[in-house]
Design a protein around this motif. Structure first.
Motif, PDB file in Angstrom:
ATOM      1  N   ASP A  30      81.714  56.561  91.077  1.00  0.00           N
ATOM      2  CA  ASP A  30      81.816  55.445  91.205  1.00  0.00           C
ATOM      3  C   ASP A  30      81.359  55.240  92.790  1.00  0.00           C
ATOM      4  OD1 ASP A  30      82.280  52.727  91.856  1.00  0.00           O
ATOM      5  OD2 ASP A  30      84.294  52.587  90.763  1.00  0.00           O
ATOM      6  N   PRO A  31      80.254  55.218  93.102  1.00  0.00           N
ATOM      7  CA  PRO A  31      79.528  54.855  94.694  1.00  0.00           C
ATOM      8  C   PRO A  31      79.995  53.877  95.127  1.00  0.00           C
ATOM      9  CG  PRO A  31      77.983  55.551  93.149  1.00  0.00           C
ATOM     10  CD  PRO A  31      79.056  55.381  92.335  1.00  0.00           C
ATOM     11  N   GLN A  32      80.228  52.756  94.759  1.00  0.00           N
ATOM     12  CA  GLN A  32      80.445  51.463  95.422  1.00  0.00           C
ATOM     13  C   GLN A  32      82.083  51.383  95.594  1.00  0.00           C
ATOM     14  OE1 GLN A  32      79.480  47.884  93.022  1.00  0.00           O
ATOM     15  NE2 GLN A  32      79.961  46.404  94.499  1.00  0.00           N
ATOM     16  N   SER A  33      82.969  51.803  94.813  1.00  0.00           N
ATOM     17  CA  SER A  33      84.186  51.969  95.105  1.00  0.00           C
ATOM     18  C   SER A  33      84.903  53.049  95.891  1.00  0.00           C
ATOM     19  CB  SER A  33      85.288  51.681  93.678  1.00  0.00           C
ATOM     20  OG  SER A  33      84.752  50.461  92.967  1.00  0.00           O
ATOM     21  N   HIS A  34      84.472  54.126  95.484  1.00  0.00           N
ATOM     22  CA  HIS A  34      84.709  55.292  96.169  1.00  0.00           C
ATOM     23  C   HIS A  34      83.861  55.794  97.369  1.00  0.00           C
ATOM     24  CE1 HIS A  34      86.524  56.355  91.959  1.00  0.00           C
ATOM     25  NE2 HIS A  34      86.873  55.498  92.376  1.00  0.00           N
ATOM     26  N   GLY A  35      82.895  55.199  97.597  1.00  0.00           N
ATOM     27  CA  GLY A  35      81.932  55.984  98.708  1.00  0.00           C
ATOM     28  C   GLY A  35      82.375  55.980 100.206  1.00  0.00           C
ATOM     29  N   VAL A  36      82.870  55.034 100.565  1.00  0.00           N
ATOM     30  CA  VAL A  36      83.493  55.047 102.128  1.00  0.00           C
ATOM     31  C   VAL A  36      84.920  55.965 102.158  1.00  0.00           C
ATOM     32  CG1 VAL A  36      84.497  53.619 104.023  1.00  0.00           C
ATOM     33  CG2 VAL A  36      82.508  52.905 102.563  1.00  0.00           C
ATOM     34  N   VAL A  37      85.618  55.745 101.282  1.00  0.00           N
ATOM     35  CA  VAL A  37      86.979  56.538 101.413  1.00  0.00           C
ATOM     36  C   VAL A  37      86.740  58.105 100.815  1.00  0.00           C
ATOM     37  CG1 VAL A  37      89.031  56.950 100.307  1.00  0.00           C
ATOM     38  CG2 VAL A  37      88.326  54.521 100.807  1.00  0.00           C
ATOM     39  N   LEU A  93      94.089  63.253  86.981  1.00  0.00           N
ATOM     40  CA  LEU A  93      95.128  62.379  86.161  1.00  0.00           C
ATOM     41  C   LEU A  93      95.327  60.989  86.453  1.00  0.00           C
ATOM     42  CD1 LEU A  93      97.909  65.108  86.222  1.00  0.00           C
ATOM     43  CD2 LEU A  93      96.584  64.588  84.355  1.00  0.00           C
ATOM     44  N   PHE A  94      94.978  60.452  87.780  1.00  0.00           N
ATOM     45  CA  PHE A  94      95.092  59.002  87.803  1.00  0.00           C
ATOM     46  C   PHE A  94      93.725  58.682  88.658  1.00  0.00           C
ATOM     47  CE2 PHE A  94      99.376  60.997  88.141  1.00  0.00           C
ATOM     48  CZ  PHE A  94     100.060  60.182  87.016  1.00  0.00           C
ATOM     49  N   PRO A  95      92.538  58.705  88.140  1.00  0.00           N
ATOM     50  CA  PRO A  95      91.533  58.371  88.740  1.00  0.00           C
ATOM     51  C   PRO A  95      91.256  57.155  89.287  1.00  0.00           C
ATOM     52  CG  PRO A  95      90.873  58.553  86.653  1.00  0.00           C
ATOM     53  CD  PRO A  95      92.468  59.037  86.684  1.00  0.00           C
ATOM     54  N   ALA A  96      92.016  56.058  88.788  1.00  0.00           N
ATOM     55  CA  ALA A  96      91.883  54.641  89.084  1.00  0.00           C
ATOM     56  C   ALA A  96      92.695  54.509  90.436  1.00  0.00           C
ATOM     57  CB  ALA A  96      92.609  53.795  88.173  1.00  0.00           C
ATOM     58  N   ALA A  97      93.405  55.559  90.829  1.00  0.00           N
ATOM     59  CA  ALA A  97      94.057  55.609  92.084  1.00  0.00           C
ATOM     60  C   ALA A  97      93.541  56.496  93.239  1.00  0.00           C
ATOM     61  CB  ALA A  97      95.500  56.129  92.000  1.00  0.00           C
ATOM     62  N   PHE A  98      92.197  56.824  92.914  1.00  0.00           N
ATOM     63  CA  PHE A  98      91.386  57.533  93.884  1.00  0.00           C
ATOM     64  C   PHE A  98      91.414  56.957  95.526  1.00  0.00           C
ATOM     65  CE2 PHE A  98      87.679  58.348  96.586  1.00  0.00           C
ATOM     66  CZ  PHE A  98      87.533  59.714  96.267  1.00  0.00           C
ATOM     67  N   VAL A  99      91.262  55.818  95.616  1.00  0.00           N
ATOM     68  CA  VAL A  99      91.219  55.217  96.914  1.00  0.00           C
ATOM     69  C   VAL A  99      92.401  55.290  97.741  1.00  0.00           C
ATOM     70  CG1 VAL A  99      90.939  52.956  98.337  1.00  0.00           C
ATOM     71  CG2 VAL A  99      89.353  53.632  96.682  1.00  0.00           C
TER      72      VAL A  99
END
Length: 202
Positions: free
Chosen positions: A104-111, A169-175
């Motif tokens: 998810d480059p848009q959501s995960h890119g900067v972090v 296990l919690f990919p939605a909490a990546f940021v």
């Protein structure tokens, strides 16, 4: 922080398994490369959102990462083996965050980029300390028998693996997970720089 505490529990079974692998003809470098292949397979699984499969590949990869040293202790530790091991480790450590960025480059890119930066800084502080420690003939077996001098820190291999497993296990909490871990990585690097300033005074 946890590595030295778990070594007394994991080293004996790893050493027994390592002897078996050595007797079967496997070299430590073969096990190291197999561990890297499993780690890259984990990254690929993340890109395709096969997170449980990624967890299994990560665990298998890190088993191989511990096993290569056990095999080396049977067949003979070499400088190149230590070099290959640390190089493959850093490829693996970079591949997992990169996989989440690709997911998810848009959501995960900067972090994700900040996380990779923190890994880079932490690795630089670790390797720089190891070079100077070798120059000073410093020795430590707190992290097992290693080709490089290993300095402890707030975050070490165990914490990084737990972090990667949590991401899967919690990919939605990546940021938030990645942001918190990156900050702790920078704290670890800063603490190592302070230690170097104290230890390597001219």
């Amino acid at each position: 922080m946890l590595d030295r505490h778990i070594r007394p529990f994991i080293d004996p079974p790893l050493n027994r398994l390592g002897r078996q692998f050595a007797l079967m003809g496997f070299s430590a470098n073969m096990v190291t490369l197999a561990g890297l292949a499993l780690g890259l397979a984990a990254a690929l699984a993340i890109v395709f959102e096969a997170f449980i499969l990624a967890v299994l590949f990560i665990l298998a990869s890190r088993l191989a990462d511990g096993l290569d040293g056990a095999v080396a202790r049977v067949r003979g530790v070499t400088d190149f083996g230590g070099y290959l091991d640390i190089t493959c480790d850093y490829v693996f450590y970079a591949a997992i965050p990169l996989a989440f960025i690709m997911l998810d480059p848009q959501s995960h890119g900067v972090v994700g980029a900040f996380l990779l930066l923190s890994f880079y800084v932490n690795a630089g502080s670790f390797l720089g300390f190891a070079v100077l420690a070798e120059k000073q003939k410093m020795r430590s077996d707190a992290h097992g028998v290693k080709s490089l001098y290993f300095t402890g820190g707030l975050l070490e291999g165990t914490e990084t693996i737990v972090f990667f497993l949590l991401l899967c296990l919690f990919p939605a909490a990546f940021v938030p997970l990645a942001l918190g871990f990156a900050v702790l990585c920078l704290v670890t690097a800063f603490a190592r720089v302070l230690l170097a300033a104290k230890v390597f005074q001219d």
